[in-house]
Design a protein around this motif. Structure first.
Motif, PDB file in Angstrom:
ATOM      1  N   ASN A  82      28.734  49.415  34.887  1.00  0.00           N
ATOM      2  CA  ASN A  82      29.701  50.511  34.834  1.00  0.00           C
ATOM      3  C   ASN A  82      28.969  51.650  34.128  1.00  0.00           C
ATOM      4  N   SER A  83      28.887  52.801  34.775  1.00  0.00           N
ATOM      5  CA  SER A  83      28.041  53.821  34.172  1.00  0.00           C
ATOM      6  C   SER A  83      28.712  55.184  34.149  1.00  0.00           C
ATOM      7  N   HIS A 122      27.820  59.222  32.951  1.00  0.00           N
ATOM      8  CA  HIS A 122      26.868  60.252  32.529  1.00  0.00           C
ATOM      9  C   HIS A 122      27.710  61.458  32.127  1.00  0.00           C
ATOM     10  N   ILE A 136      36.563  54.464  25.784  1.00  0.00           N
ATOM     11  CA  ILE A 136      36.450  53.260  26.620  1.00  0.00           C
ATOM     12  C   ILE A 136      36.569  52.003  25.769  1.00  0.00           C
ATOM     13  N   GLY A 143      37.185  59.121  28.822  1.00  0.00           N
ATOM     14  CA  GLY A 143      36.590  57.789  28.827  1.00  0.00           C
ATOM     15  C   GLY A 143      37.650  56.716  29.018  1.00  0.00           C
ATOM     16  N   LEU A 185      39.099  56.648  32.526  1.00  0.00           N
ATOM     17  CA  LEU A 185      38.207  55.982  33.490  1.00  0.00           C
ATOM     18  C   LEU A 185      38.242  54.466  33.309  1.00  0.00           C
ATOM     19  N   PHE A 239      34.969  68.727  32.978  1.00  0.00           N
ATOM     20  CA  PHE A 239      34.401  67.421  33.327  1.00  0.00           C
ATOM     21  C   PHE A 239      35.452  66.548  34.009  1.00  0.00           C
ATOM     22  N   TYR A 248      36.869  51.119  35.057  1.00  0.00           N
ATOM     23  CA  TYR A 248      35.721  50.393  34.510  1.00  0.00           C
ATOM     24  C   TYR A 248      36.149  48.996  34.060  1.00  0.00           C
ATOM     25  N   ARG A 258      32.014  48.732  39.090  1.00  0.00           N
ATOM     26  CA  ARG A 258      30.727  49.228  38.597  1.00  0.00           C
ATOM     27  C   ARG A 258      30.287  50.540  39.248  1.00  0.00           C
ATOM     28  N   PHE A 259      31.154  51.507  39.181  1.00  0.00           N
ATOM     29  CA  PHE A 259      30.832  52.795  39.782  1.00  0.00           C
ATOM     30  C   PHE A 259      30.155  53.711  38.772  1.00  0.00           C
ATOM     31  N   HIS A 260      29.554  54.779  39.312  1.00  0.00           N
ATOM     32  CA  HIS A 260      28.888  55.760  38.465  1.00  0.00           C
ATOM     33  C   HIS A 260      29.696  57.051  38.455  1.00  0.00           C
ATOM     34  N   VAL A 261      29.829  57.639  37.271  1.00  0.00           N
ATOM     35  CA  VAL A 261      30.528  58.915  37.155  1.00  0.00           C
ATOM     36  C   VAL A 261      29.602  59.895  36.453  1.00  0.00           C
ATOM     37  N   THR A 262      29.492  61.090  36.994  1.00  0.00           N
ATOM     38  CA  THR A 262      28.649  62.103  36.377  1.00  0.00           C
ATOM     39  C   THR A 262      29.293  63.472  36.523  1.00  0.00           C
ATOM     40  N   LEU A 319      27.457  65.963  36.979  1.00  0.00           N
ATOM     41  CA  LEU A 319      26.569  66.655  37.924  1.00  0.00           C
ATOM     42  C   LEU A 319      27.235  66.675  39.296  1.00  0.00           C
ATOM     43  N   ASP A 361      27.627  62.845  45.161  1.00  0.00           N
ATOM     44  CA  ASP A 361      28.017  62.452  46.516  1.00  0.00           C
ATOM     45  C   ASP A 361      29.303  61.629  46.450  1.00  0.00           C
ATOM     46  N   PHE A 380      27.088  59.562  42.770  1.00  0.00           N
ATOM     47  CA  PHE A 380      25.708  59.726  42.308  1.00  0.00           C
ATOM     48  C   PHE A 380      25.258  61.183  42.443  1.00  0.00           C
ATOM     49  N   PRO A 381      24.400  61.620  41.512  1.00  0.00           N
ATOM     50  CA  PRO A 381      23.959  63.013  41.542  1.00  0.00           C
ATOM     51  C   PRO A 381      23.328  63.373  42.887  1.00  0.00           C
TER      52      PRO A 381
END
Lengths: 282, 400
Positions: A69-70, A72, A85, B88, B91, B114, B241, B246-250, B252, B255, B259-260
């Motif tokens: 789990n990520s 940025h 979190i 946080g 999410l 954000f 989460y 297991r996803f990604h958050v940014t 930036l 897509d 992902f950036p």
């Protein structure tokens, strides 16, 4: 050894998605990533339970590559995001990846307040003494006299000692190592994750393309050698004569206090005591 | 049925309700208290905040109540940390909120951006105080109307709600959560200081009357999950989460997987998504109250506490036989263009009272560019005092 180790690492990467990575040739961050992954693999923590949070900067790009789990986040803010979190899902293992600028300049306030609360998370500060991603400006850990693009005449600021800062703010686990000592890093990451409370692990890291070039530190391997030759394990400090310890970076666990109550545990306790009280009254 | 009749009927209904129900339903309540209570009713289970007048009662009540209701409450080190913790937690699956006032709201802007960029539901309550800077902590102001729309850098739409009474504060708090969960964005609830602190006798609505919206959860296997997958209305499921996705958050540009990306096509898709999910659902988001507008020749356009001053003035003038009305948006962003256009078509003069030096009036003016004979009168006060019914009455009288 590398064959086995790579196999472990590959199980944790998001292969098809985001490679090649953004880091320059010779950068140490990838080595730290390897150590972090191997530590998690050895601890056998399920991927779903790992939450990796980062701020902004070179090191903070790490969560993109790993299959956890990520998140940025914003510059300097990974610790408050992680706090949200962790407090909402206390069972998750929260790992914050941050840099020297991220953690101690813009994020200095959050860094110390996380320590004061002693909230359970592992804060890995990858310290390369410079702002790499923005192109070489000085950070709170750039040594005095060193060159950066925003101090071309030499840095007149004294640097922070990140570990002393964390200890002063009340972190219950504080350790330091270097990217050269990758196995030691791996073990310290394990110790930091296993420690219940706010754990700070400073990993000194080589930035040969920017910091190294500006300060004539030589190529990547020279910088790695420098980390090897200029640091001493805390276990060896007492056995060595004073002159050999002088001006050396001390590696290892600098503080570990297992008696300090952890924040989410304290909160859970509060909830339980209120419930008991309510039950009694009812 | 005229609005007046409808209104009358509504009031009658309220009266019968109170007769039928035990008197405990009537409570003396502050606006800030209404925010806290409604948030708890709608399922708030995470609050992070930093004390600031005139919003502190919200935090104080939640600090008292939340541990009992199994929610997490935390006082962070500043407002920046508060909004970050809220995002946080959201999410991670929480219904999360923070409450603040002008200076704190300024500090939160990067975080609000954000939340919009990453499409994370959350509610930010801003009990406005007069500014700029520290300004007047205990005096009313409507100075953050543009900040709530444009405060964050970049280009993203905003949803901002604006109540005019304690009871409506209660209802709009629920609505703020519902909209944030549905549209996966940060929703701002703007309150006037007066409303935050004022106590009114309120008959609280029955919660069964509200539909509580919870975020859409993915049903696909984790390996198929796209964090920003779109259907026709640009609304997409949101995993939490720790639940196997297991996803990604940014923050930036990203897509559909989160992902950036630097690809113009993907960036354009993302930006379009952020905008369209609001613009395509504007009818669902925008709420407006029309008070005696059917035959109005003069209309007041006001929000929040000033709409109540305006309502008194309108009623007084109606008694004198003048055709005046009030248009009051409950959603100020997205701006209710259609309703305002319609109003401008039917009336000769619009009066816009504001507790600032001119913010929403520019939006009304923007919609008059193709109308030659429209007349817009402003009443603006930025000295910490309210605009009284009498002042609005006098201004209307001038143009009648």
């Amino acid at each position: 050894m590398s064959g086995v180790s790579q196999k472990v690492v590959h199980q944790y990467l998001r292969h098809n998605k985001k490679f090649p990575n953004v880091w320059c040739a010779g950068c140490s961050i990838g080595i730290v990533l390897g150590s972090v992954i191997r530590a998690i693999a050895e601890l056998q923590i399920p991927k779903d339970d790992i939450m990796m949070v980062s701020g902004i900067g070179c090191s903070s790009r790490m969560p993109v590559y790993v299959d956890f789990n990520s998140l940025h986040t914003l510059h300097g803010r990974p610790i408050p995001f992680a706090t949200g979190i962790k407090l909402f899902k206390p069972h998750m293992k929260v790992i914050v990846i941050t840099g020297d600028g991220d953690a101690t300049a813009i994020g200095g306030n959050h860094f110390i307040h996380g320590a004061r609360r002693n909230i359970d998370m592992t804060v890995i500060v990858i310290n390369n003494n410079i702002y790499g991603m923005t192109g070489g400006q000085y950070s709170p850990t750039t040594p005095s006299g060193d060159i950066a693009t925003t101090c071309p005449h030499g840095n007149i600021d004294p640097p922070f000692d990140i570990c002393q800062l964390a200890i002063g703010a009340g972190a219950s686990f504080v350790a330091r190592t270097t990217a050269f000592h990758s196995l030691e890093t791996q073990n310290l990451v394990k110790d930091a994750i296993n420690h219940s409370g706010y754990s700070v692990l400073e990993v000194l890291s080589a930035c040969p393309v920017i910091y190294g070039r500006l300060n004539k530190k030589g190529n990547a391997s020279r910088m790695m050698e420098h980390m090897r030759d200029n640091s001493i394990s805390i276990k060896a400090v007492d056995k060595l004569p004073a002159e050999k310890v002088e001006n050396k970076v001390i590696r290892g666990i600098l503080k570990q206090d297992t008696n300090m109550p952890e924040f989410t545990a304290r909160y859970t306790q509060l909830v339980e005591s209120l419930r008991e009280k309510a039950d009694k009254e009812a | 049925m005229s609005t007046e009749e409808k209104k009358e009927k509504k009031e009658k209904k309220v009266i019968t309700q109170t007769e039928a129900e035990p008197p405990k339903k009537w409570v003396l309540m502050q606006g800030n208290e209404a925010v806290a209570k409604a948030a708890l009713e709608v399922g708030l289970n995470f609050f992070a905040g930093y004390p600031i007048t005139p919003s502190t009662e919200i935090a104080e009540i939640l600090a008292q109540e939340m541990p009992m209701k199994n929610g997490a409450y935390i006082q962070m080190e500043d407002e920046i940390a508060s909004i970050c913790a809220v995002i946080g937690a959201s999410l991670a699956g929480a219904k999360a909120m923070t409450a603040t006032s002008g200076p704190g709201f300024s500090l939160m802007q990067e975080g609000i951006g954000f939340a919009k960029m990453t499409e994370t539901p959350c509610v930010v309550v801003n009990v406005q105080r007069a500014g700029p800077s520290t300004g007047l902590p205990t005096k009313p102001s409507q100075g953050d109307m543009m900040q709530s729309r444009w405060g964050s850098h970049g280009d993203a739409p905003a949803i901002v709600l604006y109540p005019d009474s304690v009871r409506e504060t209660y209802e709009l708090t629920i609505r703020a959560f519902n909209l944030s969960e549905k549209y996966r964005t940060c929703v701002v609830l703007l309150l006037d200081e007066v409303l935050g602190h004022m106590r009114e006798a309120v008959c609280l609505p029955d919660m069964s009357k509200f539909r509580i919206v919870n975020r859409l959860k993915p049903t696909v296997p984790p390996e198929w999950y796209k964090h920003y997958d779109e259907d026709q209305k640009y609304l997409s499921p949101l995993a939490s989460y720790g639940e196997g996705y297991r996803f990604h958050v940014t923050g930036l540009a990203h897509d559909v997987y989160g992902f950036p990306t630097n690809k113009p096509v993907e960036i354009a898709t993302m930006m379009k998504r952020l905008k369209k999910k609001i613009t395509q659902n504007i009818r669902d988001i925008v709420q407006i109250e029309k008070f005696m507008m059917e035959d109005a020749k003069v209309a007041v356009f006001a929000v929040g506490i000033l709409a109540r001053s305006a309502k008194s003035a309108v009623l007084a003038l109606r008694k004198e036989g003048f055709q005046v009305g009030l248009l009051r948006p409950l959603t100020i962003w997205p701006f209710p263009d259609d309703a305002v256009r319609k109003m401008l078509k039917n009336v000769d003069t619009v009066i816009v009272p504001e507790l600032n030096q001119g913010q929403l009036v520019h939006e009304v003016e923007r919609l008059t560019k193709d109308k030659e004979d429209s007349d817009i009168k402003k009443i603006q006060k930025a000295n910490g005092e309210l605009i009284t019914p009498n002042e609005i009455y006098k201004k209307i009288k001038e143009v009648l």
